[in-house]
Design a protein around this motif. Structure first.
Motif, mmCIF file in Angstrom:
data_model
loop_
_atom_site.group_PDB
_atom_site.id
_atom_site.type_symbol
_atom_site.label_atom_id
_atom_site.label_comp_id
_atom_site.label_asym_id
_atom_site.label_seq_id
_atom_site.Cartn_x
_atom_site.Cartn_y
_atom_site.Cartn_z
ATOM 1 N N GLU A 23 -1.237 5.563 -9.412
ATOM 2 C CA GLU A 23 -1.420 6.885 -10.016
ATOM 3 C C GLU A 23 -0.098 7.642 -10.082
ATOM 4 O O GLU A 23 0.234 8.256 -11.095
ATOM 5 C CB GLU A 23 -2.457 7.691 -9.227
ATOM 6 C CG GLU A 23 -2.639 9.109 -9.718
ATOM 7 C CD GLU A 23 -3.001 9.210 -11.200
ATOM 8 O OE1 GLU A 23 -2.584 10.195 -11.842
ATOM 9 O OE2 GLU A 23 -3.686 8.311 -11.728
ATOM 10 N N ARG A 24 0.666 7.586 -9.040
ATOM 11 C CA ARG A 24 1.961 8.268 -9.044
ATOM 12 C C ARG A 24 2.921 7.623 -10.043
ATOM 13 O O ARG A 24 3.702 8.320 -10.693
ATOM 14 C CB ARG A 24 2.537 8.294 -7.642
ATOM 15 C CG ARG A 24 1.830 9.317 -6.755
ATOM 16 C CD ARG A 24 2.159 9.111 -5.289
ATOM 17 N NE ARG A 24 1.551 10.096 -4.436
ATOM 18 C CZ ARG A 24 0.280 10.082 -4.025
ATOM 19 N NH1 ARG A 24 -0.527 9.120 -4.425
ATOM 20 N NH2 ARG A 24 -0.195 11.020 -3.241
ATOM 21 N N MET A 25 2.861 6.314 -10.163
ATOM 22 C CA MET A 25 3.718 5.620 -11.143
ATOM 23 C C MET A 25 3.312 6.015 -12.566
ATOM 24 O O MET A 25 4.174 6.209 -13.417
ATOM 25 C CB MET A 25 3.641 4.106 -10.959
ATOM 26 C CG MET A 25 4.247 3.599 -9.661
ATOM 27 S SD MET A 25 6.011 3.918 -9.496
ATOM 28 C CE MET A 25 6.657 2.750 -10.670
ATOM 29 N N ARG A 26 2.002 6.153 -12.822
ATOM 30 C CA ARG A 26 1.542 6.586 -14.149
ATOM 31 C C ARG A 26 2.071 7.977 -14.495
ATOM 32 O O ARG A 26 2.286 8.300 -15.650
ATOM 33 C CB ARG A 26 0.014 6.565 -14.221
ATOM 34 C CG ARG A 26 -0.579 5.192 -14.419
ATOM 35 C CD ARG A 26 -2.063 5.246 -14.739
ATOM 36 N NE ARG A 26 -2.885 5.583 -13.600
ATOM 37 C CZ ARG A 26 -3.331 4.715 -12.685
ATOM 38 N NH1 ARG A 26 -2.993 3.438 -12.781
ATOM 39 N NH2 ARG A 26 -4.086 5.106 -11.692
ATOM 40 N N LEU A 79 9.085 4.097 -7.087
ATOM 41 C CA LEU A 79 8.769 3.322 -5.895
ATOM 42 C C LEU A 79 10.096 3.001 -5.227
ATOM 43 O O LEU A 79 10.975 2.387 -5.847
ATOM 44 C CB LEU A 79 8.017 2.039 -6.253
ATOM 45 C CG LEU A 79 7.643 1.120 -5.101
ATOM 46 C CD1 LEU A 79 6.724 1.828 -4.104
ATOM 47 C CD2 LEU A 79 6.960 -0.138 -5.635
ATOM 48 N N ILE A 80 10.252 3.442 -3.996
ATOM 49 C CA ILE A 80 11.504 3.239 -3.278
ATOM 50 C C ILE A 80 11.217 2.402 -2.035
ATOM 51 O O ILE A 80 10.461 2.809 -1.156
ATOM 52 C CB ILE A 80 12.131 4.587 -2.874
ATOM 53 C CG1 ILE A 80 12.350 5.450 -4.114
ATOM 54 C CG2 ILE A 80 13.439 4.358 -2.118
ATOM 55 C CD1 ILE A 80 12.715 6.881 -3.801
ATOM 56 N N TYR A 81 11.810 1.234 -2.003
ATOM 57 C CA TYR A 81 11.713 0.369 -0.834
ATOM 58 C C TYR A 81 12.868 0.704 0.103
ATOM 59 O O TYR A 81 13.977 0.962 -0.349
ATOM 60 C CB TYR A 81 11.895 -1.098 -1.235
ATOM 61 C CG TYR A 81 10.772 -1.737 -1.984
ATOM 62 C CD1 TYR A 81 9.735 -2.346 -1.302
ATOM 63 C CD2 TYR A 81 10.772 -1.794 -3.372
ATOM 64 C CE1 TYR A 81 8.719 -2.993 -1.982
ATOM 65 C CE2 TYR A 81 9.763 -2.434 -4.065
ATOM 66 C CZ TYR A 81 8.738 -3.030 -3.363
ATOM 67 O OH TYR A 81 7.749 -3.668 -4.031
ATOM 68 N N MET A 82 12.618 0.634 1.410
ATOM 69 C CA MET A 82 13.681 0.824 2.385
ATOM 70 C C MET A 82 13.525 -0.214 3.482
ATOM 71 O O MET A 82 12.408 -0.533 3.879
ATOM 72 C CB MET A 82 13.618 2.219 3.002
ATOM 73 C CG MET A 82 13.953 3.320 2.032
ATOM 74 S SD MET A 82 13.928 4.926 2.799
ATOM 75 C CE MET A 82 12.206 5.357 2.548
ATOM 76 N N GLY A 83 14.657 -0.729 3.927
ATOM 77 C CA GLY A 83 14.590 -1.688 5.010
ATOM 78 C C GLY A 83 15.961 -2.018 5.547
ATOM 79 O O GLY A 83 16.986 -1.613 4.997
ATOM 80 N N ALA A 84 15.967 -2.755 6.634
ATOM 81 C CA ALA A 84 17.203 -3.216 7.260
ATOM 82 C C ALA A 84 17.019 -4.690 7.598
ATOM 83 O O ALA A 84 15.907 -5.145 7.857
ATOM 84 C CB ALA A 84 17.489 -2.417 8.524
ATOM 85 N N ARG A 114 13.034 3.372 -11.943
ATOM 86 C CA ARG A 114 11.707 3.690 -11.379
ATOM 87 C C ARG A 114 11.425 2.970 -10.070
ATOM 88 O O ARG A 114 10.622 3.427 -9.260
ATOM 89 C CB ARG A 114 10.602 3.326 -12.382
ATOM 90 C CG ARG A 114 10.712 3.984 -13.740
ATOM 91 C CD ARG A 114 9.951 5.274 -13.913
ATOM 92 N NE ARG A 114 8.666 5.387 -13.298
ATOM 93 C CZ ARG A 114 7.517 4.949 -13.822
ATOM 94 N NH1 ARG A 114 7.491 4.318 -14.976
ATOM 95 N NH2 ARG A 114 6.391 5.158 -13.185
ATOM 96 N N ILE A 115 12.048 1.804 -9.880
ATOM 97 C CA ILE A 115 11.818 1.028 -8.659
ATOM 98 C C ILE A 115 13.167 0.543 -8.160
ATOM 99 O O ILE A 115 13.911 -0.114 -8.885
ATOM 100 C CB ILE A 115 10.887 -0.172 -8.904
ATOM 101 C CG1 ILE A 115 9.533 0.312 -9.404
ATOM 102 C CG2 ILE A 115 10.746 -1.003 -7.652
ATOM 103 C CD1 ILE A 115 8.538 -0.781 -9.688
ATOM 104 N N PHE A 116 13.478 0.885 -6.922
ATOM 105 C CA PHE A 116 14.737 0.401 -6.355
ATOM 106 C C PHE A 116 14.591 0.274 -4.839
ATOM 107 O O PHE A 116 13.627 0.726 -4.249
ATOM 108 C CB PHE A 116 15.914 1.282 -6.756
ATOM 109 C CG PHE A 116 15.810 2.722 -6.349
ATOM 110 C CD1 PHE A 116 16.391 3.171 -5.182
ATOM 111 C CD2 PHE A 116 15.135 3.618 -7.138
ATOM 112 C CE1 PHE A 116 16.304 4.494 -4.803
ATOM 113 C CE2 PHE A 116 15.047 4.960 -6.785
ATOM 114 C CZ PHE A 116 15.642 5.398 -5.606
#
Length: 100
Positions: A55-58, A63-68, A92-94
């Motif tokens: 819904e938020r993407m529409r 979309l933000i991925y985070m990690g180590a 939009r996505i990173f």
């Protein structure tokens, strides 16, 4: 502070370095077999998260991925697959990879 299961040593594989090849494969397979039931047990909340994200993407969200470490590298791999798989642009996505 409570230690999360993913951050604790796994007693089922504590001696994996002493096993032969078959023992290592069996130990890994036994742990892998726990994944599908764990995901199935959380199917409702996972589906709700997917619906909320869609819904938020529409509405133009990102979309933000985070990690180590490994989780960060997997985030990058998943993010870059969105363009060819879903035609979603990099704006939009990173992914944000700690320490990179």
């Amino acid at each position: 502070m409570e230690q999360r299961i993913t951050e604790a040593r796994n007693p089922a594989t504590a001696a994996i370095d002493t096993l032969d090849a078959r023992g290592i494969v069996d130990a890994i397979a036994a742990e892998d077999a726990k994944v599908a039931p764990a995901v199935a047990a959380c199917a409702g909340p996972i589906a709700a998260l997917v619906e909320a994200t869609a819904e938020r993407m529409r509405r133009g969200g990102r979309l933000i991925y985070m990690g180590a470490g490994t989780s960060g590298r997997l985030a990058v791999l998943d993010a870059v697959e969105c363009l060819p798989t879903y035609s979603v642009g990099p704006e939009r996505i990173f992914a944000l990879l700690a320490g990179a």
